[in-house]
Design an enzyme around this catalytic site. Structure first.
Site, PDB file in Angstrom:
ATOM      1  N   GLU A  39       0.856  -1.192   0.000  1.00 41.46           N
ATOM      2  CA  GLU A  39       0.000   0.000   0.000  1.00 41.46           C
ATOM      3  C   GLU A  39       0.888   1.237   0.000  1.00 41.46           C
ATOM      4  O   GLU A  39       1.810   1.347   0.803  1.00 41.46           O
ATOM      5  CB  GLU A  39      -0.911  -0.003   1.228  1.00 41.46           C
ATOM      6  CG  GLU A  39      -1.622   1.294   1.523  1.00 41.46           C
ATOM      7  CD  GLU A  39      -2.470   1.795   0.367  1.00 41.46           C
ATOM      8  OE1 GLU A  39      -2.359   3.001   0.037  1.00 41.46           O
ATOM      9  OE2 GLU A  39      -3.240   0.992  -0.202  1.00 41.46           O
ATOM     10  N   GLY A  45      -7.836   2.708   2.350  1.00 39.04           N
ATOM     11  CA  GLY A  45      -8.121   3.312   1.061  1.00 39.04           C
ATOM     12  C   GLY A  45      -9.037   4.523   1.109  1.00 39.04           C
ATOM     13  O   GLY A  45      -9.265   5.132   2.160  1.00 39.04           O
ATOM     14  N   CYS A  47     -12.276   4.752   0.768  1.00 44.18           N
ATOM     15  CA  CYS A  47     -13.496   4.598   1.555  1.00 44.18           C
ATOM     16  C   CYS A  47     -13.282   5.033   2.993  1.00 44.18           C
ATOM     17  O   CYS A  47     -14.068   5.811   3.549  1.00 44.18           O
ATOM     18  CB  CYS A  47     -13.974   3.148   1.506  1.00 44.18           C
ATOM     19  SG  CYS A  47     -15.434   2.837   2.517  1.00 44.18           S
ATOM     20  N   LYS A  56     -19.964   9.848   5.799  1.00 44.19           N
ATOM     21  CA  LYS A  56     -21.151   9.439   6.555  1.00 44.19           C
ATOM     22  C   LYS A  56     -21.110   9.991   7.977  1.00 44.19           C
ATOM     23  O   LYS A  56     -22.160  10.251   8.576  1.00 44.19           O
ATOM     24  CB  LYS A  56     -21.275   7.921   6.587  1.00 44.19           C
ATOM     25  CG  LYS A  56     -21.953   7.345   5.355  1.00 44.19           C
ATOM     26  CD  LYS A  56     -21.371   7.875   4.074  1.00 44.19           C
ATOM     27  CE  LYS A  56     -21.937   7.386   2.803  1.00 44.19           C
ATOM     28  NZ  LYS A  56     -21.192   7.890   1.626  1.00 44.19           N
ATOM     29  N   GLY A 183     -22.677  17.201 -10.731  1.00 43.86           N
ATOM     30  CA  GLY A 183     -22.827  15.755 -10.747  1.00 43.86           C
ATOM     31  C   GLY A 183     -23.928  15.309  -9.817  1.00 43.86           C
ATOM     32  O   GLY A 183     -23.871  15.561  -8.612  1.00 43.86           O
ATOM     33  N   ILE A 187     -22.602  10.486  -5.031  1.00 43.25           N
ATOM     34  CA  ILE A 187     -21.649  11.343  -4.316  1.00 43.25           C
ATOM     35  C   ILE A 187     -22.100  12.798  -4.359  1.00 43.25           C
ATOM     36  O   ILE A 187     -22.128  13.493  -3.338  1.00 43.25           O
ATOM     37  CB  ILE A 187     -20.238  11.181  -4.906  1.00 43.25           C
ATOM     38  CG1 ILE A 187     -19.719   9.766  -4.660  1.00 43.25           C
ATOM     39  CG2 ILE A 187     -19.285  12.204  -4.306  1.00 43.25           C
ATOM     40  CD1 ILE A 187     -18.387   9.470  -5.334  1.00 43.25           C
ATOM     41  N   ARG A 275     -15.537   8.629 -11.098  1.00 41.80           N
ATOM     42  CA  ARG A 275     -14.192   8.258 -10.706  1.00 41.80           C
ATOM     43  C   ARG A 275     -13.545   7.446 -11.808  1.00 41.80           C
ATOM     44  O   ARG A 275     -14.234   6.822 -12.627  1.00 41.80           O
ATOM     45  CB  ARG A 275     -14.215   7.464  -9.387  1.00 41.80           C
ATOM     46  CG  ARG A 275     -14.812   8.235  -8.226  1.00 41.80           C
ATOM     47  CD  ARG A 275     -14.780   7.444  -6.935  1.00 41.80           C
ATOM     48  NE  ARG A 275     -13.417   7.224  -6.460  1.00 41.80           N
ATOM     49  CZ  ARG A 275     -12.741   8.078  -5.695  1.00 41.80           C
ATOM     50  NH1 ARG A 275     -13.291   9.224  -5.321  1.00 41.80           N
ATOM     51  NH2 ARG A 275     -11.522   7.788  -5.292  1.00 41.80           N
ATOM     52  N   ASP A 317     -12.456  -1.003  -7.613  1.00 42.75           N
ATOM     53  CA  ASP A 317     -12.756  -0.004  -8.633  1.00 42.75           C
ATOM     54  C   ASP A 317     -12.045  -0.225  -9.956  1.00 42.75           C
ATOM     55  O   ASP A 317     -12.368   0.450 -10.944  1.00 42.75           O
ATOM     56  CB  ASP A 317     -12.400   1.396  -8.113  1.00 42.75           C
ATOM     57  CG  ASP A 317     -13.332   1.853  -7.008  1.00 42.75           C
ATOM     58  OD1 ASP A 317     -14.273   1.106  -6.689  1.00 42.75           O
ATOM     59  OD2 ASP A 317     -13.113   2.951  -6.458  1.00 42.75           O
ATOM     60  N   HIS A 450     -45.125  -3.415  13.979  1.00 45.98           N
ATOM     61  CA  HIS A 450     -45.950  -2.219  13.855  1.00 45.98           C
ATOM     62  C   HIS A 450     -45.827  -1.420  15.150  1.00 45.98           C
ATOM     63  O   HIS A 450     -45.904  -1.983  16.237  1.00 45.98           O
ATOM     64  CB  HIS A 450     -47.414  -2.627  13.638  1.00 45.98           C
ATOM     65  CG  HIS A 450     -48.372  -1.468  13.736  1.00 45.98           C
ATOM     66  ND1 HIS A 450     -48.561  -0.573  12.719  1.00 45.98           N
ATOM     67  CD2 HIS A 450     -49.192  -1.072  14.757  1.00 45.98           C
ATOM     68  CE1 HIS A 450     -49.466   0.323  13.079  1.00 45.98           C
ATOM     69  NE2 HIS A 450     -49.865   0.037  14.323  1.00 45.98           N
TER      70      HIS A 450
END
Length: 473
Positions: A39, A45, A47, A56, A183, A187, A275, A317, A450
């Site tokens: 890496e 990465g 995300c 989020k 866009g 995203i 992307r 990806d 319910h």
């Protein structure tokens, strides 16, 4: 004088430590294979560090802001928002990312995965070189998991201040007063929603004739209605003609769907137009590989995600459609490849049963075929749409939304599409329904609690099964 270079040996070399890469490494190691993971930045990465997790976290903060407004305007709770402490918000976000990062590092260490940091380059079909770590020989297989980066439009340069991409939007200084989002995919919609919650004037421009153009048309319609209700200026069928960047922001010229030319001034331009795979410096040619016209590395065998070069696999990806470029799809791809390399029989990834979620307000969540896709595939379909406000809990939330079920007439469920509050947490049931080829009558026999929002899912299937309660066919 001669020198002898030492080649390190491993069973599996994974290049790229994002969701697809580290899931491959963890599963392969758990199956007894020796694994090296290369890496060049941080494991986790895009995300973990620039995408899913930090965005989020910020969207959760946006929900809290929206809740204050709802409490005051709808429920008589006289609450006010004094201000948003950006530094405190960022500190909480970064703490969440940091703890997740340490968790991934810990998982890899405990699994026995050797992580080496440096850019990796293929030097042959079973060999690679990692900067600072020398040559590596591979016995079982090489896994390409180098991810993607934001696509930038010609003539625009991201400066991290006035022009930003989805990778750096959350890391720009402070909250802007106005934003032009370019866009209308997941995203772009999420960032438009976040900035609107935080008080910015938001213009959202999408070239296609609707937002989330890959989703069901009714999802797009309900989402657009929800965003407009919140004050987002949604422009579909529109194109950016020009953008200039003076010292105080950006000035853009946009052609609307009616062919009119409009000037949009904003403090920030956020480019979210897709992307592109990252393959620069990967040395594909040395291994006999090349990219396709999308820049992806296509597998020759979808059931194994193996390229035309035996022993070289692809996840994440780098894969072309029908792969989805989603983190949770990458996890499944990593498991498949690791088990394949270990000699196990593993089912291919069923992308039709992988859920798709947009974490805006309102949220959207879908799995399976849209109504148009089902009809185009030749299915005779039965469709039912259930408003969330048709159930009591939907009225409590008061945000609208829907459940839409697309099924074969007299047969299995082909797709389920949700719009509304918390539908990201409701899609798992529908994932199983579609993935297990259930029929509406199978679902109708199960009782939903319910009052809940998920009750609307149950009601939609009851109606399709001819047992409608609050909704008649």
């Amino acid at each position: 004088m001669t020198t002898t270079s030492t080649v390190r040996e491993t069973d599996v070399l994974v290049i790229g430590g994002g969701t697809g890469g580290y899931s491959t490494a963890l599963r392969a190691a758990s199956l007894g294979l020796k694994v090296i993971l290369a890496e060049r930045d941080k494991v986790g990465g895009t995300c973990l560090h620039r995408g899913c997790i930090p965005s989020k976290a910020m969207l959760h903060a946006a929900e809290l802001v929206d809740g204050i407004a709802e409490a005051r305007e709808r429920w008589g709770v006289k609450a006010t928002l004094d201000s948003v402490d950006w530094s405190a918000l960022v500190a909480t976000r970064d703490d969440i990312v940091s703890r997740n990062h340490k968790g991934v590092e810990g998982h890899l260490t405990r699994a026995g995965v050797e992580v080496v940091y440096g850019s990796a380059e293929l030097t042959g079909r079973r060999t690679a070189r990692v900067a600072g770590h020398g040559d590596i020989g591979v016995r079982r297989g090489i896994v390409l998991a180098t991810g993607s980066r934001p696509r930038m439009l010609p003539g625009l340069t991201a400066d991290g201040r006035h022009v930003v991409t989805s990778d750096d939007a959350l890391f720009a200084l402070g909250l802007p007063q106005s934003v032009l989002v370019l866009g209308g995919g997941a995203i772009g919609v999420e960032y438009a929603s976040f900035h609107r919650s935080m008080g910015a004037e938001v213009t959202l421009v999408e070239a296609a004739d609707r937002l989330l153009p890959l989703e069901d048309v009714d999802v797009s319609r309900h989402l657009t209605r929800g965003l407009k209700k919140r004050g987002v200026d949604v422009q579909v069928g529109a194109r950016l003609l020009e953008a200039v960047v003076p010292d105080d922001g950006i000035r853009a010229t946009v052609r609307t769907s009616r062919g009119e030319t409009r000037t949009v001034e904003a403090e920030r331009l956020l480019v979210a137009v897709g992307r592109v795979p990252v393959t620069d410096g990967l040395g594909l040619a040395a291994a006999g590989l090349a990219t396709d016209d999308r820049g992806c590395v296509a597998p020759a065998d979808r059931t194994r995600l193996e390229t035309a070069v035996p022993g070289i696999h692809v996840v994440g990806d780098l894969l072309p459609p029908p792969s989805l470029g989603l983190a949770h799809a990458s996890f499944a791809e990593g498991l498949l490849v690791a088990e394949t390399l270990a000699g196990l029989s593993s089912p291919a990834v069923d992308y039709a049963a992988v859920p798709r979620v947009t974490y805006s307000s309102p949220q959207t969540a879908s799995v399976g075929l849209t109504e148009a896709e089902a009809r185009n595939a030749g299915h005779e379909v039965a469709v039912n749409t259930m408003p969330l406000t048709a159930v009591a809990k939907g009225m409590v939330h008061g945000q609208g939304g829907m459940v839409k079920v697309v099924a074969e007439r007299g047969g299995r469920v082909l797709g389920v599409h949700l719009v509304g509050p918390n539908v990201s947490e409701m899609i798992a049931e529908s994932q199983l329904i579609v993935g297990w080829d259930a029929e509406p009558s199978d679902v109708a026999h199960h009782v939903h609690a319910h009052p809940t929002l998920s009750e609307a899912v149950g009601e939609a299937f009851l109606t399709l099964a001819g047992r409608g309660l609050h909704q008649q066919a």
